[in-house]
Design a protein around this motif. Structure first.
Motif, PDB file in Angstrom:
ATOM      1  N   ASP A  54      82.858 130.963  61.551  1.00 56.14           N
ATOM      2  CA  ASP A  54      84.071 130.344  62.089  1.00 56.14           C
ATOM      3  C   ASP A  54      85.210 130.510  61.083  1.00 56.14           C
TER       4      ASP A  54
ATOM      5  N   TYR B  94      86.988 127.567  59.704  1.00 54.53           N
ATOM      6  CA  TYR B  94      86.274 126.573  58.898  1.00 54.53           C
ATOM      7  C   TYR B  94      86.900 126.475  57.506  1.00 54.53           C
TER       8      TYR B  94
ATOM      9  N   SER C 177      79.214 129.574  56.877  1.00 56.57           N
ATOM     10  CA  SER C 177      79.965 128.811  57.879  1.00 56.57           C
ATOM     11  C   SER C 177      81.336 129.436  58.117  1.00 56.57           C
ATOM     12  N   LYS C 178      81.948 129.928  57.044  1.00 56.61           N
ATOM     13  CA  LYS C 178      83.257 130.579  57.148  1.00 56.61           C
ATOM     14  C   LYS C 178      83.155 131.883  57.923  1.00 56.61           C
TER      15      LYS C 178
END
Length: 720
Positions: free
Chosen positions: A190, A193, A186-187
């Motif tokens: 984004d 995030y 996820s990081k």
């Protein structure tokens, strides 16, 4: 699976259809006052003793009692997660008494075991929530042993509690690592995030473990005494051989539905073995087959529905696990799967209906070096005995051969890989397509009666070069066809060292039809028992030994224990007299083709890499102890992934040959025009193009067709 259907005075040998027959019209219960469980034990024991193929060799004695005792305890507590040593010592009094109980219609042992088991389950249910209240320390050097045969029963409740703490920690650690990986992904997607803290991820993971255990104990609370008693009776039946099973009424109903050939779900057959839910067959045409999502031998660890947390199904009874996995067409299910190489991944499946069309024979043209060769893939030996107008395997294969002949192919490859059987009648007919008339298979029944099934048609549909592809999952009717063609020296068999090795026939007996004047409101169910064995024309059984390939190749399952011989209590191999038969007599170049293929395979780097993969998979299966230390567990997981990447190039193999699909000769035109069917067809062609073994089969046919072959002499240095 081979099941015997008896109609009037004629015998039809089938695998997939079931006729409920009453074999024992003269049977009476010894005591009308027996309750249902005692009646069930009496009738099952009676049928096994009178009608099982091995009844003359199996005695209800102390050895039988000991085996039943051990197998029942392993089935109800194979993980050593419920019972204490003191419980086992108490039950040990029955170790050599179960044979006496059976003859007396006594179920005292089951009563004792059931009461103890239920008490222990309730005790564990009383403390597992307490275990999961405190965070787990993933920095400590603890280990969890997954080889339960090497684990002893707990000495006390505190020791049992320690076991459950480690087990819960193991599942929580695995989910924790998965969540951390998801956070990192996820990081990457984004940069803004905000990654969750380890403390929060551990808490979320522990919560999932608790929810899974909540479901597990909910399921156990739903189990009734009769469910546990079904396990006991089934273990009693399975002492005779692995294909003899007891079906409780509800299971019998599901069995009847299953043989209809209509499935709605993920398209895989599952089996509970060693406390794990394993994939034992991928159904052709189903979603996991179409998208190549699961393989035979994969273990399903967790199941989650869309937008829901996963449910751990380890330790769950198979029926409950299947309920979570199955679902309406078009819905989504996410499976956490441990591959045969040890890697763990989430697999998303869109449930669908498995169409029978995908189990029918189909063929392709393979163009190689300017010449055409035919491939016929036969997933099963199907037939409908109740409607002669329906499609059957023999008619369909005959039609495919005629299509290929019209296109002037130079040879035919018959692909029986993963074909678990079907109608023996069609296998006999199919053998006749390639030989002149003669015996095909011998069948020996309980009591010693023998019948020889013959091909009586002297015509030959295909007289050209023939290769048969098999593997360790080719069973029953597949072994009969391959064995007959090998005995007649009509075809070269290419595959693993041997086929599955199932040489027995089963019969389904309705227990209620045996018990006269019994109320139909409380049915007993059915017993599937082995009543016959079949033998090749050379007198040898395919039981355990299967069919030995003429050309042996290595595949990823080569070193795993997956055949009949690896089951509990298989019937022993034996042989009977050979029946007179005349080899085909028109084959040529067999020795040359086999030698040339062996040379190619021994020097092929692709096959050498497959051998390395097979050995690695075997080593992964032998891993027993798992570290509960985060760093060590993660290192092991990453190391496995790195090793698995080494073998990714195997999936990149593409043939230089050209594959052209042929419309199924007997298929319904509306089916062939269906867009979904076209997608499945294209997926099949793509799979064939990546199949190294089909390319080798084409080369073998070329060698069979060589005009003046000379077997190359291999020097001693080359052999070394």
């Amino acid at each position: 699976m081979l099941i015997n259907e008896i109609k009037m005075n004629s015998i039809k040998w089938i695998f997939t259809a079931v006729l409920v027959v009453s074999l024992l019209y003269g049977y009476r219960t010894t005591t009308e006052s027996l309750d249902r469980e005692e009646q069930l034990v009496e009738i099952v024991t009676y049928v096994l003793d009178k009608w099982h193929y091995s009844s003359d060799y199996i005695e209800f004695d102390d050895e039988f009692s000991q085996n039943l005792f051990d197998s029942f305890l392993k089935e109800i507590d194979g993980n050593k997660q419920w019972l204490l040593k003191s419980d086992i010592r108490k039950l040990e009094n029955y170790r050599y008494k179960l044979d006496d109980e059976l003859t007396q219609n006594n179920i005292e042992f089951f009563d004792q075991a059931y009461q103890i088991l239920i008490e222990r389950i309730k005790q564990v249910e009383g403390f597992y929530e307490e275990i999961l209240e405190e965070p787990f320390d993933f920095s400590s050097d603890e280990e969890f042993n997954l080889n339960y045969d090497n684990v002893d029963y707990a000495n006390s409740i505190p020791e049992l509690k320690s076991y459950w703490r480690k087990r819960s920690k193991f599942y929580t650690l695995d989910r924790f690592i998965t969540k951390k990986e998801q956070e990192n992904k996820s990081k990457e997607k984004d940069p803004a995030y905000e990654i969750k803290s380890d403390q929060l991820l551990e808490e979320e993971s522990r919560k999932i473990t608790k929810e899974n255990l909540d479901i597990l104990f909910d399921n156990f609370r739903d189990l009734k005494r009769k469910n546990w008693f079904t396990i006991y009776v089934n273990e009693l039946a399975s002492q005779f051989d692995p294909h003899t099973n007891y079906f409780a009424p509800a299971e019998k109903e599901r069995f009847d539905m299953g043989i209809s050939g209509k499935y709605e779900g993920i398209g895989a057959r599952l089996q509970k073995r060693d406390q794990e839910v394993k994939v034992i067959e991928v159904l052709l045409g189903g979603p996991v087959w179409r998208d190549d999502l699961l393989k035979v031998g994969d273990v399903i660890l967790q199941v989650s529905q869309k937008d829901q947390e996963p449910v751990n199904i380890s330790g769950m009874i198979l029926d409950d696990a299947v309920k979570l996995i199955k679902g309406p067409k078009g819905t989504q299910v996410i499976l956490t799967v441990r591959r045969v190489d040890g890697t763990i991944e989430d697999v998303t499946v869109i449930r669908d209906q498995v169409e029978l069309e995908q189990t029918y024979a189909k063929s392709v043209i393979i163009e190689s070096d300017g010449k055409k060769y035919g491939l016929i893939e036969l997933p099963k030996f199907y037939i409908d005995f109740n409607d002669s107008g329906q499609r059957d395997a023999a008619k369909d294969v005959a039609a495919e051969i005629k299509q290929l002949k019209e296109l002037k192919v130079k040879g035919i490859i018959l692909d029986l890989r993963n074909n678990g059987g079907g109608a023996l009648q069609t296998a006999v007919e199919m053998t006749g397509f390639f030989i002149k008339k003669g015996p095909v298979v011998q069948v020996k029944s309980t009591g010693g009666k023998k019948e020889v099934l013959n091909d009586k048609d002297p015509s030959i549909l295909w007289d050209g070069s023939l290769v048969v592809l098999v593997n360790e999952f080719s069973a029953s009717a597949s072994e009969i066809l391959a064995g007959a063609l090998q005995d007649y020296q009509r075809a070269i068999i290419i595959g693993g060292s041997q086929t599955f090795g199932k040489g027995t026939v089963q019969n389904l007996v309705d227990l209620d039809r045996i018990m006269r004047n019994r109320s139909s409101s409380d049915p007993l169910g059915a017993l599937k028992l082995t009543t016959d064995m079949y033998y090749r024309v050379n007198g040898k059984s395919t039981q355990l030994e299967g069919v030995k390939s003429d050309i042996i190749y290595i595949d990823r399952y080569a070193y795993l224990e997956m055949g009949e011989k690896d089951h509990e209590n298989p019937i022993a191999w034996n042989s009977i007299d050979q029946v007179p038969f005349t080899p085909y007599g028109q084959t040529k170049n067999f020795e040359y083709a086999i030698e040339k293929s062996n040379q190619r395979l021994s020097q092929n780097p692709h096959l050498q890499l497959i051998d390395q993969q097979a050995q690695w998979i075997k080593s992964q299966q032998e891993v027993d102890v798992i570290s509960l230390n985060y760093k060590k567990y993660l290192d092991k997981k990453n190391n496995d992934r790195q090793k698995a990447k080494k073998f990714e190039k195997l999936d990149q193999y593409r043939s230089n040959n050209i594959f052209q699909w042929l419309p199924e000769a007997n298929a319904n035109s509306t089916v062939l025009d269906d867009e979904v069917f076209k997608q499945r067809r294209d997926g099949w062609l793509k799979r064939l193009e990546s199949d190294f073994y089909i390319d080798e089969a084409v080369e073998v046919i070329k060698d069979l067709n060589a005009p003046n072959p000379v077997i190359p002499i291999v020097s001693q240095n080359e052999e070394k």
